[in-house]
Design a protein around this motif. Structure first.
Motif, PDB file in Angstrom:
ATOM      1  N   GLN A 111      47.233   6.628  75.478  1.00 47.08           N
ATOM      2  CA  GLN A 111      47.681   5.338  75.620  1.00 47.08           C
ATOM      3  C   GLN A 111      48.590   5.709  76.941  1.00 47.08           C
ATOM      4  OE1 GLN A 111      49.335   3.194  72.569  1.00 47.08           O
ATOM      5  NE2 GLN A 111      47.481   3.177  71.377  1.00 47.08           N
ATOM      6  N   LEU A 112      48.718   7.007  77.554  1.00 49.68           N
ATOM      7  CA  LEU A 112      49.188   7.208  78.924  1.00 49.68           C
ATOM      8  C   LEU A 112      48.114   7.447  79.735  1.00 49.68           C
ATOM      9  CD1 LEU A 112      51.437  10.095  77.257  1.00 49.68           C
ATOM     10  CD2 LEU A 112      52.282   8.016  78.364  1.00 49.68           C
ATOM     11  N   TRP A 113      48.356   6.948  81.123  1.00 47.69           N
ATOM     12  CA  TRP A 113      47.458   6.846  82.060  1.00 47.69           C
ATOM     13  C   TRP A 113      47.042   8.536  82.549  1.00 47.69           C
ATOM     14  CZ3 TRP A 113      44.984   2.768  84.026  1.00 47.69           C
ATOM     15  CH2 TRP A 113      45.824   1.643  84.018  1.00 47.69           C
ATOM     16  N   HIS A 114      45.557   8.761  82.131  1.00 44.75           N
ATOM     17  CA  HIS A 114      45.087   9.908  82.387  1.00 44.75           C
ATOM     18  C   HIS A 114      43.644  10.106  82.978  1.00 44.75           C
ATOM     19  CE1 HIS A 114      43.659   8.675  78.489  1.00 44.75           C
ATOM     20  NE2 HIS A 114      42.503   9.573  78.707  1.00 44.75           N
ATOM     21  N   SER A 115      43.234  11.247  83.329  1.00 49.27           N
ATOM     22  CA  SER A 115      41.756  11.383  83.659  1.00 49.27           C
ATOM     23  C   SER A 115      41.394  12.501  82.598  1.00 49.27           C
ATOM     24  CB  SER A 115      41.805  12.020  85.131  1.00 49.27           C
ATOM     25  OG  SER A 115      40.581  12.821  85.386  1.00 49.27           O
ATOM     26  N   ASP A 116      40.262  12.214  82.092  1.00 50.63           N
ATOM     27  CA  ASP A 116      39.853  13.076  80.856  1.00 50.63           C
ATOM     28  C   ASP A 116      39.876  14.498  81.346  1.00 50.63           C
ATOM     29  OD1 ASP A 116      39.846  10.938  79.089  1.00 50.63           O
ATOM     30  OD2 ASP A 116      37.846  10.633  79.257  1.00 50.63           O
ATOM     31  N   SER A 117      40.367  15.386  80.516  1.00 54.49           N
ATOM     32  CA  SER A 117      40.414  16.878  80.691  1.00 54.49           C
ATOM     33  C   SER A 117      40.803  17.357  82.199  1.00 54.49           C
ATOM     34  CB  SER A 117      38.662  17.121  80.494  1.00 54.49           C
ATOM     35  OG  SER A 117      38.472  17.120  79.244  1.00 54.49           O
ATOM     36  N   VAL A 211      46.057  11.669  90.641  1.00 52.12           N
ATOM     37  CA  VAL A 211      47.282  11.676  89.646  1.00 52.12           C
ATOM     38  C   VAL A 211      46.942  11.598  87.953  1.00 52.12           C
ATOM     39  CG1 VAL A 211      48.869  11.343  91.496  1.00 52.12           C
ATOM     40  CG2 VAL A 211      48.024   9.380  90.326  1.00 52.12           C
ATOM     41  N   GLY A 212      48.059  11.467  87.477  1.00 51.27           N
ATOM     42  CA  GLY A 212      47.825  11.017  86.107  1.00 51.27           C
ATOM     43  C   GLY A 212      48.694  11.762  85.224  1.00 51.27           C
ATOM     44  N   VAL A 213      48.810  11.488  83.913  1.00 50.31           N
ATOM     45  CA  VAL A 213      49.920  11.867  83.158  1.00 50.31           C
ATOM     46  C   VAL A 213      49.848  13.611  82.853  1.00 50.31           C
ATOM     47  CG1 VAL A 213      49.023  11.500  80.967  1.00 50.31           C
ATOM     48  CG2 VAL A 213      51.514  11.439  81.302  1.00 50.31           C
ATOM     49  N   HIS A 214      48.698  14.066  82.896  1.00 45.25           N
ATOM     50  CA  HIS A 214      48.341  15.595  82.625  1.00 45.25           C
ATOM     51  C   HIS A 214      49.029  16.459  83.641  1.00 45.25           C
ATOM     52  CE1 HIS A 214      45.817  14.450  79.451  1.00 45.25           C
ATOM     53  NE2 HIS A 214      45.022  14.215  79.980  1.00 45.25           N
ATOM     54  N   ALA A 215      49.426  15.671  84.973  1.00 46.41           N
ATOM     55  CA  ALA A 215      49.980  16.420  86.215  1.00 46.41           C
ATOM     56  C   ALA A 215      51.548  16.537  85.860  1.00 46.41           C
ATOM     57  CB  ALA A 215      49.819  15.640  87.456  1.00 46.41           C
ATOM     58  N   ARG A 216      51.918  17.927  85.745  1.00 44.03           N
ATOM     59  CA  ARG A 216      53.348  17.875  85.575  1.00 44.03           C
ATOM     60  C   ARG A 216      54.205  18.735  86.657  1.00 44.03           C
ATOM     61  NH1 ARG A 216      53.689  23.329  81.417  1.00 44.03           N
ATOM     62  NH2 ARG A 216      52.505  24.506  82.622  1.00 44.03           N
ATOM     63  N   GLN A 217      53.365  19.209  87.622  1.00 45.60           N
ATOM     64  CA  GLN A 217      54.467  20.097  88.649  1.00 45.60           C
ATOM     65  C   GLN A 217      53.271  19.980  90.043  1.00 45.60           C
ATOM     66  OE1 GLN A 217      57.013  22.120  87.643  1.00 45.60           O
ATOM     67  NE2 GLN A 217      57.234  22.276  90.048  1.00 45.60           N
ATOM     68  N   VAL A 218      54.321  19.698  91.060  1.00 44.32           N
ATOM     69  CA  VAL A 218      53.442  19.949  92.501  1.00 44.32           C
ATOM     70  C   VAL A 218      53.739  21.427  92.783  1.00 44.32           C
ATOM     71  CG1 VAL A 218      53.680  19.090  94.773  1.00 44.32           C
ATOM     72  CG2 VAL A 218      54.228  17.499  92.993  1.00 44.32           C
ATOM     73  N   ILE A 219      52.660  21.906  92.969  1.00 45.78           N
ATOM     74  CA  ILE A 219      52.785  23.501  93.432  1.00 45.78           C
ATOM     75  C   ILE A 219      53.637  23.802  94.614  1.00 45.78           C
ATOM     76  CG2 ILE A 219      51.659  25.534  93.915  1.00 45.78           C
ATOM     77  CD1 ILE A 219      50.806  24.443  91.145  1.00 45.78           C
ATOM     78  N   GLY A 220      54.689  24.727  94.156  1.00 42.61           N
ATOM     79  CA  GLY A 220      55.568  25.169  95.247  1.00 42.61           C
ATOM     80  C   GLY A 220      57.142  24.173  95.456  1.00 42.61           C
ATOM     81  N   TRP A 221      56.788  23.003  94.546  1.00 45.18           N
ATOM     82  CA  TRP A 221      58.373  22.249  94.490  1.00 45.18           C
ATOM     83  C   TRP A 221      59.081  22.604  93.096  1.00 45.18           C
ATOM     84  CZ3 TRP A 221      57.530  16.498  96.182  1.00 45.18           C
ATOM     85  CH2 TRP A 221      56.873  16.331  97.470  1.00 45.18           C
ATOM     86  N   PRO A 222      60.312  21.926  93.544  1.00 44.13           N
ATOM     87  CA  PRO A 222      61.077  22.204  92.367  1.00 44.13           C
ATOM     88  C   PRO A 222      60.531  21.132  91.018  1.00 44.13           C
ATOM     89  CG  PRO A 222      62.317  21.871  94.259  1.00 44.13           C
ATOM     90  CD  PRO A 222      61.031  21.683  94.539  1.00 44.13           C
ATOM     91  N   THR A 223      60.875  21.399  89.909  1.00 44.29           N
ATOM     92  CA  THR A 223      60.304  20.642  88.773  1.00 44.29           C
ATOM     93  C   THR A 223      60.908  19.292  88.815  1.00 44.29           C
ATOM     94  OG1 THR A 223      60.102  22.543  87.431  1.00 44.29           O
ATOM     95  CG2 THR A 223      60.064  20.657  86.340  1.00 44.29           C
ATOM     96  N   ALA A 224      62.073  19.045  89.052  1.00 45.90           N
ATOM     97  CA  ALA A 224      62.583  17.643  88.813  1.00 45.90           C
ATOM     98  C   ALA A 224      61.967  16.673  90.044  1.00 45.90           C
ATOM     99  CB  ALA A 224      64.146  17.858  88.816  1.00 45.90           C
ATOM    100  N   GLU A 225      62.026  17.169  91.094  1.00 46.63           N
ATOM    101  CA  GLU A 225      61.459  16.502  92.506  1.00 46.63           C
ATOM    102  C   GLU A 225      60.138  16.282  92.175  1.00 46.63           C
ATOM    103  OE1 GLU A 225      62.122  18.544  95.881  1.00 46.63           O
ATOM    104  OE2 GLU A 225      61.404  16.956  97.309  1.00 46.63           O
TER     105      GLU A 225
END
Ligand code: OGA
Ligand code: MN
Length: 292
Positions: A111-117, A211-225
């Motif tokens: 029920q969260l916005w995602h792209s399968d796998s 994008v989508g909810v599986h994405a948790r980190q932009v590579i090279g960026w701080p986590t919160a940002e």
């Protein structure tokens, strides 16, 4: 008979008919369906009396089948073929699953916005979901068009996104939902996958915002940002104007391209049965995704 299409939404999604999905597809039909998928990204086929085997055969005409998270969770399953994914709230014994069961955890993650796998490489190309039993209210599935989302970005954001990549992690949604009791082996079973935030969709040549909810980190960026940026982009991509809401009827088969859309299930009374079956194709070179 050949493929007929009726648009369902101003920017994507169409109702498809004119091809018998219960029989082996001719090459020309595979190409016609691919061309329609390139254009619409979501196709809705009504009144399809498919057996599990027929759904598997239909899916296999487009490429090798994906197992998704079944690689990590080796649980007892209700459906015999491991490639037939049981999208239901029914447990392995055939009873409606408990409110706090693993089965319902998976359903809430859906029920969260995602792209399968998208958390694995190769990721999923098409998914196909077939409705068998539906609850008396709710339980719709929504789809968002990531190509229209890209087109609708401010120019400043488009420029900023160039070259950025995001890490997608399989257990991120589970952890968001408060389920953290995974063993180290399970956590490592699917290493994160990295995908560019902007890609060109192979079949249509259009740019898209991946994008989508599986994405948790932009590579090279701080986590919160990273997380706030990904959240903002996801919010942009899932505005109502880019969303088609599918209201299920028994016998519907909906197929979508995970490389150009997101989807999510919507709430329903989980004490009532909801049973759908999914097949998913891996995005690999040997997949048969060429158009007419
Ligand atoms: C899926 C999925 C949503 C739903 O089958 O991949 O995310 O509405 N389903 O069941
Ligand atoms: Mn899904």
């Amino acid at each position: 008979m050949s493929l007929r299409l009726k648009p369902l939404h101003p920017v994507f999604a169409a109702e498809a008919s004119g091809i018998d999905l219960t029989r082996p597809l001719a090459d020309s039909e595979v190409r016609e369906i691919n061309a329609a998928m390139n254009q619409y990204a979501v196709l809705v086929w009504r009144g399809q009396p498919l057996t599990g085997q027929q759904q598997l055969d239909f899916a296999k005409s487009f490429g090798p089948l994906d197992l998704g998270l079944k690689k990590v969770f080796k649980r007892k399953e209700r459906l015999e073929d491991e490639h037939l994914i049981d999208i239901s709230n029914v447990d392995a014994e055939g009873k409606v699953a408990g409110r706090d069961s693993p089965k319902n955890l998976s359903n809430f993650a859906n029920q969260l916005w995602h792209s399968d796998s998208s958390f694995q490489d190769p990721r999923a190309a098409y998914s196909m979901l077939h409705a068998l039993v539906l609850p008396s209210w709710g339980g719709n599935t929504e789809f968002a068009d990531l190509r229209a989302a890209y087109d609708g970005l401010p120019e400043r954001t488009k420029a900023e996104l160039q070259g950025l990549r995001a890490e997608h992690y399989a257990l991120h949604t589970r952890i968001l939902l408060g389920d953290e009791a995974y063993t180290d082996d399970q956590k490592k079973a699917i290493p994160p996958a990295v995908w560019p935030l902007v890609e060109t969709h192979a079949g249509s040549g259009r740019k898209l915002l991946f994008v989508g909810v599986h994405a948790r980190q932009v590579i090279g960026w701080p986590t919160a940002e990273s997380r706030m940026y990904l959240q903002d982009l996801l919010e942009h991509a899932t505005q109502r104007e880019f969303v088609y809401r599918h209201e299920w009827q028994v016998g519907d088969l909906v197929m979508w391209d995970n490389r150009g859309t997101l989807h999510r299930g919507r709430r329903y009374d989980i004490a009532e049965r909801r049973e759908l079956r999914r097949t998913t194709i891996e995005d690999v070179p040997e997949a048969r995704l060429m158009a007419a």
